[in-house]
Design a protein around this motif. Structure first.
Motif, PDB file in Angstrom:
ATOM      1  N   ASN A 105     -69.625  -4.196 -21.183  1.00 55.41           N
ATOM      2  CA  ASN A 105     -69.030  -5.278 -20.466  1.00 55.41           C
ATOM      3  C   ASN A 105     -69.349  -5.262 -19.083  1.00 55.41           C
ATOM      4  OD1 ASN A 105     -67.213  -5.078 -22.820  1.00 55.41           O
ATOM      5  ND2 ASN A 105     -66.247  -3.449 -21.868  1.00 55.41           N
ATOM      6  N   GLU A 106     -70.700  -5.749 -18.875  1.00 49.65           N
ATOM      7  CA  GLU A 106     -71.339  -5.958 -17.811  1.00 49.65           C
ATOM      8  C   GLU A 106     -72.263  -6.877 -17.810  1.00 49.65           C
ATOM      9  OE1 GLU A 106     -74.315  -2.489 -16.347  1.00 49.65           O
ATOM     10  OE2 GLU A 106     -72.831  -1.507 -18.255  1.00 49.65           O
ATOM     11  N   ILE A 107     -72.929  -7.351 -16.519  1.00 48.79           N
ATOM     12  CA  ILE A 107     -73.973  -8.262 -16.551  1.00 48.79           C
ATOM     13  C   ILE A 107     -75.303  -7.671 -15.964  1.00 48.79           C
ATOM     14  CG2 ILE A 107     -74.661 -10.566 -15.632  1.00 48.79           C
ATOM     15  CD1 ILE A 107     -71.860 -11.557 -15.667  1.00 48.79           C
ATOM     16  N   GLY A 133     -58.347 -10.396 -29.348  1.00 52.60           N
ATOM     17  CA  GLY A 133     -58.591 -11.001 -27.963  1.00 52.60           C
ATOM     18  C   GLY A 133     -59.463 -10.469 -26.999  1.00 52.60           C
ATOM     19  N   TYR A 134     -60.057  -9.124 -27.352  1.00 55.34           N
ATOM     20  CA  TYR A 134     -60.911  -8.204 -26.749  1.00 55.34           C
ATOM     21  C   TYR A 134     -62.183  -9.155 -25.925  1.00 55.34           C
ATOM     22  CZ  TYR A 134     -63.775  -4.339 -25.073  1.00 55.34           C
ATOM     23  OH  TYR A 134     -64.333  -3.486 -24.467  1.00 55.34           O
ATOM     24  N   MET A 161     -62.689 -11.360 -17.189  1.00 53.19           N
ATOM     25  CA  MET A 161     -62.962 -10.345 -15.995  1.00 53.19           C
ATOM     26  C   MET A 161     -64.489 -10.286 -15.390  1.00 53.19           C
ATOM     27  SD  MET A 161     -60.530  -7.106 -17.033  1.00 53.19           S
ATOM     28  CE  MET A 161     -61.358  -6.836 -18.540  1.00 53.19           C
ATOM     29  N   LEU A 162     -65.397 -10.955 -16.028  1.00 52.99           N
ATOM     30  CA  LEU A 162     -66.803 -11.088 -15.494  1.00 52.99           C
ATOM     31  C   LEU A 162     -66.986 -12.373 -14.687  1.00 52.99           C
ATOM     32  CD1 LEU A 162     -68.761  -9.737 -18.598  1.00 52.99           C
ATOM     33  CD2 LEU A 162     -68.176  -8.363 -16.333  1.00 52.99           C
ATOM     34  N   SER A 163     -67.726 -12.152 -13.635  1.00 51.89           N
ATOM     35  CA  SER A 163     -68.152 -13.325 -12.668  1.00 51.89           C
ATOM     36  C   SER A 163     -69.457 -13.828 -13.227  1.00 51.89           C
ATOM     37  CB  SER A 163     -68.366 -12.971 -11.394  1.00 51.89           C
ATOM     38  OG  SER A 163     -66.907 -12.399 -10.601  1.00 51.89           O
TER      39      SER A 163
END
Length: 345
Positions: free
Chosen positions: A220-222, A240-241, A248-250
């Motif tokens: 769950n990251e960039i 809906g995960y 929540m990520l930009s």
């Protein structure tokens, strides 16, 4: 059991045959279930050659049983109208079941290289991505198989490698040596979790197995690589995960965004709205074995291969996978790794 399945002697009444069949099937199913559980437990706690051999035999047997039951249904359907001799039962049931399994095993070990070329805005310099998915490393696919995959990747010379889930099968105790051959690659390797990775005993075991490799786990990251943003989302069964984690990520718009997410259940038009140009996924195995293609096609938004949004600006690519789950067989599907080349429009 075979004698019953192929016997058509008139002296047995239909009622007696059905009763005997039901008892035979129940006892056989119970026996197979117990043996399966015992081997699964043994392989989970003892990672050595004997556990792998036993697991392989069990997996092949399950594959044979699937086709044995399928062709038995065909035999009984024919026998309902025409009284067949037991020899015809052998020809209709056992022979094709054996041939299907033999072909499926041989076909599963053949690695096919897929080449996909995409034109996407923002890629001023062509980018070569090696997409792996669903290796299912465990009792069947082990270190030797990884070395074979790595040698093929080395010849293709990609800019970086992505693994979109199910690197591990979840049926064997994980050790770093299983994925150690990946260290021979000179390029970066990024990995997101799949449903089978989540089956092992916790995230700590996955992290430990990756600890001595260059594989980077994205949760769950960039992560930026080669002037693109890689968005890695964990697998989850929660409703809906994906939408919650993406929210929540930009997600930045200064560079092309590529989504690494195991399940191909995000619509391409939704990706375009989120400024994601490409989603790389796996999970379906391309059906792996007939007739499970029907199930995979029905439950998956995207089944296998390349799909695009309505405007053609965003794409979804679903890999058929470089390994197998359950029986080590592929029928009407192929073991594949994919080299994706992206250039500007």
């Amino acid at each position: 059991g075979f004698c019953f399945f192929f016997s058509s002697r008139r002296r047995h009444t239909r009622q007696r045959s059905v009763s005997w069949a039901r008892r035979c099937v129940q006892e056989t199913a119970l026996y197979i279930a117990l043996v399966t559980v015992m081997i699964e437990i043994y392989a989970r706690f003892f990672s050595h050659i004997l556990s792998r051999i036993l697991y392989y035999i069990m997996a092949v047997w399950w594959g044979f049983l699937i086709y044995f039951l399928m062709f038995s249904a065909v035999y009984y359907a024919i026998n309902a109208f025409y009284s067949l001799e037991p020899l015809y039962g052998l020809l209709i049931v056992v022979a094709p079941s054996f041939l299907f399994c033999l072909y499926g095993i041989i076909n599963a070990w053949k690695i096919h290289v897929e080449f996909v070329n995409l034109k996407i805005a923002g890629f001023h310099v062509p980018l070569r991505i090696l997409h792996l998915s669903d290796l299912h490393l465990g009792p069947i696919y082990h270190k030797e198989y990884v070395s074979k995959i790595v040698d093929e990747i080395g010849r293709l010379d990609p800019d970086f490698v992505v693994i979109t889930g199910d690197l591990f099968d979840g049926s064997l105790k994980l050790t770093p040596d299983m994925v150690e051959p990946f260290n021979k690659l000179s390029t970066n390797i990024y990995f997101v979790m799949g449903n089978h990775d989540a089956m092992v005993s916790g995230l700590d075991e996955v992290v430990y197995a990756l600890s001595k490799t260059k594989i980077v786990l994205l949760q769950n990251e960039i992560r930026e690589c080669k002037n693109v943003n890689l968005i890695g989302i964990d697998y989850s069964t929660k409703s809906g995960y994906y939408q919650n984690q993406i929210g929540m990520l930009s997600i930045r718009q200064n560079k092309p965004n590529i989504l690494l997410y195991h399940v191909p259940n995000v619509h391409a038009d939704e990706l375009e709205a989120e400024n994601i140009c490409l989603h790389l996924a796996g999970h379906t195995h391309g059906g792996q074995m007939f007739p499970f293609h029907i199930q995979a096609w029905l439950i998956s938004k995207y089944f296998k291969g390349l799909y695009q949004s309505t405007s053609g600006k965003s794409f979804v690519y679903v890999s058929e996978g470089a390994g197998t789950a359950g029986p080590p067989m592929r029928i009407l599907s192929k073991t594949a790794i994919t080299l994706i080349t992206i250039s500007s429009q």
